[in-house]
Motif scaffolding. Structure first.
Motif, short mmCIF file in Angstrom:
data_model
loop_
_atom_site.label_atom_id
_atom_site.label_comp_id
_atom_site.label_asym_id
_atom_site.label_seq_id
_atom_site.Cartn_x
_atom_site.Cartn_y
_atom_site.Cartn_z
N SER A 147 0.81 -1.22 0.00
CA SER A 147 0.00 0.00 0.00
C SER A 147 0.84 1.27 0.00
O SER A 147 0.35 2.34 0.36
N THR A 198 -3.98 1.66 -8.25
CA THR A 198 -3.70 2.38 -7.03
C THR A 198 -4.38 1.69 -5.84
O THR A 198 -5.20 0.79 -6.01
N VAL A 199 -4.05 2.17 -4.65
CA VAL A 199 -4.67 1.64 -3.45
C VAL A 199 -6.19 1.80 -3.52
O VAL A 199 -6.96 0.93 -3.10
N ARG A 258 -7.34 -5.76 -7.21
CA ARG A 258 -6.54 -6.02 -6.01
C ARG A 258 -7.46 -6.35 -4.85
O ARG A 258 -8.59 -5.88 -4.78
N ASN A 284 -7.06 -5.84 -1.04
CA ASN A 284 -6.21 -5.20 -0.04
C ASN A 284 -6.13 -6.02 1.25
O ASN A 284 -5.13 -5.93 1.97
N ASN A 303 -3.39 -8.57 0.45
CA ASN A 303 -2.14 -8.06 -0.14
C ASN A 303 -1.86 -8.75 -1.48
O ASN A 303 -0.72 -9.14 -1.77
N ALA A 350 5.40 -3.27 -6.40
CA ALA A 350 4.88 -2.00 -5.93
C ALA A 350 5.49 -0.93 -6.80
O ALA A 350 6.69 -0.96 -7.12
#
Length: 119
Positions: free
Chosen positions: A30, A52-53, A71, A73, A76, A97
């Motif tokens: 992140s 992006t996050v 993704r 989160n 991960n 990343a």
């Protein structure tokens, strides 16, 4: 030394689909965005796209409309859904990343996962 682990590659016929996964250490997952990259034989590693996050994605023109990045989160993990694959998509695929532009990466490269598309 953080380790990214890509998986899901394989041999597929043109027009087929694959989904790649990338498990990332939480320490870098992140920081900024997560990116997918690929390196074809005899060529330099190139950006495929980033997420992006917050979930905003960017894909290079050659894969737009065919590839999707997502993704999870909580896990991960970042995914690359690849549809309507073409022989020119053959490459080793890596994640890292990265900045949202993909111009900068934060981690060490993993082993990658081989994707081979037969015609």
């Amino acid at each position: 030394h953080v380790q990214l682990v890509e998986s899901g590659g394989g041999l597929v016929q043109a027009g087929g689909s694959l989904i790649l996964s990338c498990a990332s250490p939480g320490s870098i997952f992140s920081i900024d965005a997560m990116g997918w990259f690929r390196q074809a034989p005899g060529k330099q590693r190139e950006l495929v796209g980033t997420i992006t996050v917050g979930g905003t994605t960017k894909l290079v023109d050659s894969v737009k409309g065919r590839f999707t990045i997502s993704r999870d989160n909580a896990k991960n993990t970042v995914y690359l859904q690849m549809n309507r694959l073409k022989p020119e998509d053959t490459a080793v695929y890596y994640c890292n990343a990265a900045s949202s532009s993909g111009n900068f990466v934060y981690g060490s490269w993993g082993q990658g996962t081989q994707v081979t598309v037969s015609s």
